[in-house]
Design a protein around this motif. Structure first.
Motif, PDB file in Angstrom:
ATOM      1  N   ALA A   1       5.639   6.897   1.965  1.00 58.86           N
ATOM      2  CA  ALA A   1       5.733   7.973   2.957  1.00 58.86           C
ATOM      3  C   ALA A   1       4.996   7.648   4.247  1.00 58.86           C
ATOM      4  O   ALA A   1       5.127   8.376   5.238  1.00 58.86           O
ATOM      5  N   THR A   2       4.218   6.554   4.253  1.00 56.50           N
ATOM      6  CA  THR A   2       3.500   6.147   5.455  1.00 56.50           C
ATOM      7  C   THR A   2       4.501   5.690   6.514  1.00 56.50           C
ATOM      8  O   THR A   2       5.473   4.986   6.213  1.00 56.50           O
ATOM      9  N   ALA A   3       4.288   6.106   7.731  1.00 54.83           N
ATOM     10  CA  ALA A   3       5.227   5.785   8.806  1.00 54.83           C
ATOM     11  C   ALA A   3       5.413   4.274   8.938  1.00 54.83           C
ATOM     12  O   ALA A   3       4.439   3.522   8.855  1.00 54.83           O
ATOM     13  N   PRO A   4       6.636   3.830   9.144  1.00 56.56           N
ATOM     14  CA  PRO A   4       6.868   2.391   9.320  1.00 56.56           C
ATOM     15  C   PRO A   4       5.993   1.760  10.398  1.00 56.56           C
ATOM     16  O   PRO A   4       5.533   0.634  10.258  1.00 56.56           O
ATOM     17  N   ARG A   5       5.765   2.483  11.474  1.00 58.05           N
ATOM     18  CA  ARG A   5       4.927   1.950  12.545  1.00 58.05           C
ATOM     19  C   ARG A   5       3.503   1.701  12.043  1.00 58.05           C
ATOM     20  O   ARG A   5       2.883   0.686  12.390  1.00 58.05           O
TER      21      ARG A   5
ATOM     22  N   ALA B   1       9.237  -3.877   9.867  1.00 57.37           N
ATOM     23  CA  ALA B   1       8.938  -2.582   9.230  1.00 57.37           C
ATOM     24  C   ALA B   1       9.599  -1.425   9.972  1.00 57.37           C
ATOM     25  O   ALA B   1      10.037  -0.445   9.354  1.00 57.37           O
ATOM     26  N   VAL B   2       9.673  -1.520  11.300  1.00 57.98           N
ATOM     27  CA  VAL B   2      10.235  -0.419  12.098  1.00 57.98           C
ATOM     28  C   VAL B   2      11.735  -0.591  12.317  1.00 57.98           C
ATOM     29  O   VAL B   2      12.349   0.209  13.044  1.00 57.98           O
ATOM     30  N   ARG B   3      12.331  -1.620  11.717  1.00 56.49           N
ATOM     31  CA  ARG B   3      13.763  -1.869  11.918  1.00 56.49           C
ATOM     32  C   ARG B   3      14.581  -1.623  10.654  1.00 56.49           C
ATOM     33  O   ARG B   3      15.748  -2.012  10.595  1.00 56.49           O
TER      34      ARG B   3
ATOM     35  N   LEU C   1       5.027  -4.834   1.709  1.00 52.05           N
ATOM     36  CA  LEU C   1       4.293  -3.769   2.402  1.00 52.05           C
ATOM     37  C   LEU C   1       5.117  -3.179   3.528  1.00 52.05           C
ATOM     38  O   LEU C   1       5.110  -1.966   3.747  1.00 52.05           O
ATOM     39  N   ALA C   2       5.829  -4.019   4.257  1.00 50.78           N
ATOM     40  CA  ALA C   2       6.667  -3.518   5.354  1.00 50.78           C
ATOM     41  C   ALA C   2       7.731  -2.563   4.843  1.00 50.78           C
ATOM     42  O   ALA C   2       8.065  -1.571   5.498  1.00 50.78           O
ATOM     43  N   ALA C   3       8.261  -2.835   3.670  1.00 47.53           N
ATOM     44  CA  ALA C   3       9.318  -1.992   3.093  1.00 47.53           C
ATOM     45  C   ALA C   3       8.781  -0.703   2.499  1.00 47.53           C
ATOM     46  O   ALA C   3       9.562   0.218   2.224  1.00 47.53           O
ATOM     47  N   GLY C   4       7.475  -0.626   2.280  1.00 44.15           N
ATOM     48  CA  GLY C   4       6.887   0.568   1.682  1.00 44.15           C
ATOM     49  C   GLY C   4       6.612   0.445   0.203  1.00 44.15           C
ATOM     50  O   GLY C   4       6.488   1.456  -0.497  1.00 44.15           O
ATOM     51  N   CYS C   5       6.492  -0.781  -0.296  1.00 46.83           N
ATOM     52  CA  CYS C   5       6.220  -1.014  -1.719  1.00 46.83           C
ATOM     53  C   CYS C   5       4.753  -1.358  -1.926  1.00 46.83           C
ATOM     54  O   CYS C   5       4.129  -2.039  -1.112  1.00 46.83           O
TER      55      CYS C   5
ATOM     56  N   GLU D   1      16.791 -11.062   5.733  1.00 46.28           N
ATOM     57  CA  GLU D   1      17.076 -10.860   4.312  1.00 46.28           C
ATOM     58  C   GLU D   1      15.822 -10.547   3.515  1.00 46.28           C
ATOM     59  O   GLU D   1      15.876  -9.894   2.475  1.00 46.28           O
ATOM     60  N   GLY D   2      14.675 -11.035   3.985  1.00 48.09           N
ATOM     61  CA  GLY D   2      13.451 -10.926   3.199  1.00 48.09           C
ATOM     62  C   GLY D   2      13.024  -9.510   2.889  1.00 48.09           C
ATOM     63  O   GLY D   2      12.598  -9.210   1.771  1.00 48.09           O
ATOM     64  N   ILE D   3      13.137  -8.615   3.851  1.00 52.29           N
ATOM     65  CA  ILE D   3      12.699  -7.241   3.609  1.00 52.29           C
ATOM     66  C   ILE D   3      13.679  -6.495   2.714  1.00 52.29           C
ATOM     67  O   ILE D   3      13.295  -5.602   1.950  1.00 52.29           O
ATOM     68  N   HIS D   4      14.944  -6.902   2.749  1.00 49.36           N
ATOM     69  CA  HIS D   4      15.934  -6.210   1.920  1.00 49.36           C
ATOM     70  C   HIS D   4      15.752  -6.505   0.430  1.00 49.36           C
ATOM     71  O   HIS D   4      16.277  -5.767  -0.411  1.00 49.36           O
ATOM     72  N   GLU D   5      15.023  -7.565   0.103  1.00 46.76           N
ATOM     73  CA  GLU D   5      14.694  -7.826  -1.295  1.00 46.76           C
ATOM     74  C   GLU D   5      13.794  -6.729  -1.876  1.00 46.76           C
ATOM     75  O   GLU D   5      13.669  -6.598  -3.091  1.00 46.76           O
TER      76      GLU D   5
END
Length: 487
Positions: free
Chosen positions: A69-73, A126-128, A174-178, A471-475
């Motif tokens: 729930a932490t903002a991507p920014r 993270a913001v994209r 971390l960028a994805a929120g995990c 592709e990396g963040i989509h994993e």
């Protein structure tokens, strides 16, 4: 050890990092970390138990909802602060990697730069994270497609690039929120511990990253992988271990990323620029003393230039200065341990017994530490182990070919498919090789391809998924589709 090394080791945490706290193992046990250049024990760190692994998993699960729930920014800015602080402490991280893993300081500094780029790249990604919205074809409603973090992840990193392999997994998660539980390799855990201390300093919330170090990896990892709350497993290491982990992950139908073994072909055509090819060979083979999944293993050289290629390469190899990576002028460090030395030596002896010719090296130097001479063999028979198996050592084996079709056949004659290297000045031939090589990556007239902005990964038994790049963040994201009926 020098005074600087002793002072640096005093800064490295020796405990497990669970729920934002550094703690001892629940059993009180510790494990040693050695300097591969001397064989001397550097430090002892906490040796995690099954109970410690469960506690780390509990902490990751507890932090998951708030971190997602932490903002991507905000997530991105934490990663950016980590990147900036890592640059400030570049020399400390480089020295730590050198004393625990053995690579020369110049290479260690390069890894700090490379590893840091994953923090910078994924701070921007993270913001994209995006989705889409639109009317369905029938006109009966509107479709909303969103991307959500997969959930708690278990990240298992290897010993050969102790910073870059940690940042390449931690940053996109971390960028994805995990949230994550990280298990670094027993041989080189100190860099990861030091890096997580840095994450703590830049304000990462408690429980988002948890680190367990252990001498009983499979015992501690199995219950984490079996935990129904775990949603993602990422592993870098050997194909054999990856296969076992995939079998375990199948029970929970986990998302998996597997960056496994390699047996990279290095193909040199008769029209290649030989100076460029030799430069590429030095990078592709001897970086990290050959201890890389991307290392060139099988040197497939056109028969008309094989002798000259071998001569030039041997001359360059003779220029290496072997020693402890912290010493002035050293350009070639030790292998990670005695087992690596024995494995490399066994492959050399096997090839020589089958009729290969030794151009340089082929033995371990006298003195302490797990050193092995950089070695070049030519006329290597096809059945030799070094052409069949992943080497993970400073060993070049040259074999020859006559036609392009034969080169392709030899290059693809392996269960692995991580990366290939091709050297030719014929643009059309280069394009054909891009299409014909069964690899996830390829270097065309270059021996170094890794980049945080590029998708890293292989095909066949070299793995699943990609690290780095878009592709990396989509994993670490799952796709959710929602239909809103037309009113």
């Amino acid at each position: 050890m020098s005074e600087n090394e002793v002072a640096l080791l005093a800064k490295v945490p020796t405990g497990l990092y669970i729920g934002g706290e550094w703690r001892e193992s629940s059993t009180g046990k510790t494990l040693p970390v050695y300097d591969p250049a001397t064989g001397v024990e550097l430090i002892r760190i906490a040796d995690a138990s099954v109970e410690d692994g469960a506690a780390a998993m509990d902490a990751a699960v507890a932090a998951q909802e708030s971190w997602a729930a932490t903002a991507p920014r905000v997530r991105g800015e934490i990663l950016r602060r980590a990147f900036d602080l890592l640059q400030e402490r570049k020399e400390e991280f480089a020295l730590l990697m050198t004393i625990e893993m053995g690579k020369p300081l110049a290479e260690a500094r390069g890894e700090v730069g490379y590893g840091g780029e994953f923090l910078r790249w994924f701070s921007e990604e993270a913001v994209r994270i995006s989705g889409r919205y639109g009317q369905n074809p029938e006109g009966t409603g509107h479709m909303i497609v969103t991307q959500r973090p997969v959930g708690p992840c278990f990240l298992i990193t290897p010993w050969n690039f102790p910073l870059a392999m940690a940042t390449r997994k931690i940053a996109p998660a971390l960028a994805a929120g995990c949230t994550v539980v990280v298990k670094p390799a027993e041989l080189t855990p100190l860099t990861t511990l030091f890096f997580v201390k840095l994450l703590e300093e830049v304000g990462l919330p408690a429980g988002v990253v948890n680190v367990i170090t252990t001498s009983t990896s499979s015992t501690v990892s199995a219950p984490i992988i079996a935990d129904p709350r775990l949603r993602k497993l990422s592993f870098t290491g050997s194909t054999a271990v990856g296969q076992r982990l995939l079998a375990q992950a199948a029970q929970g139908v986990l998302r998996t990323s597997m960056e496994l073994g390699g047996n990279a072909p290095f193909v040199v055509f008769d029209d290649a620029d030989l100076d460029t090819a030799v430069d590429g060979a030095m990078l592709a083979k001897f970086r990290n003393t050959g201890q890389a999944c991307t290392a060139a293993n099988r040197f497939i050289v056109h028969e008309s230039i094989a002798a000259e290629f071998g001569r030039r390469l041997t001359a360059r190899v003779a220029e290496f200065s072997i020693g402890r990576g912290t010493d002035d002028g050293v350009t070639f460090g030790p292998l990670v341990n005695e087992a690596a030395v024995e494995s490399t030596d066994a492959m050399v002896k096997d090839a020589l017994e089958r009729g290969a010719q030794l151009l340089i090296g082929g033995a371990r130097p006298e003195g302490p530490g797990s050193f092995y001479q950089p070695t070049v063999l030519t006329n290597v028979p096809a059945e030799s182990r070094l052409l069949q198996e992943e080497i993970f050592g400073p060993l070049v084996g040259i074999t020859t070919f006559q036609s392009e079709d034969e080169a392709v056949r030899l290059a693809n004659a392996t269960e692995y498919g991580l990366i290939g290297y091709v050297f030719t000045t014929d643009l059309a031939r280069g394009q054909r090789m891009i299409d014909r090589l069964d690899t996830g990556m390829m270097g065309l007239n270059t021996g170094l391809v890794s980049n945080a902005a590029a998708p890293f990964g292989g095909v066949k038994q070299s793995g699943l998924g990609r690290e780095g790049s878009l592709e990396g963040i989509h994993e670490y994201l799952s796709t959710k589709y929602t239909l809103i009926p037309a009113s």
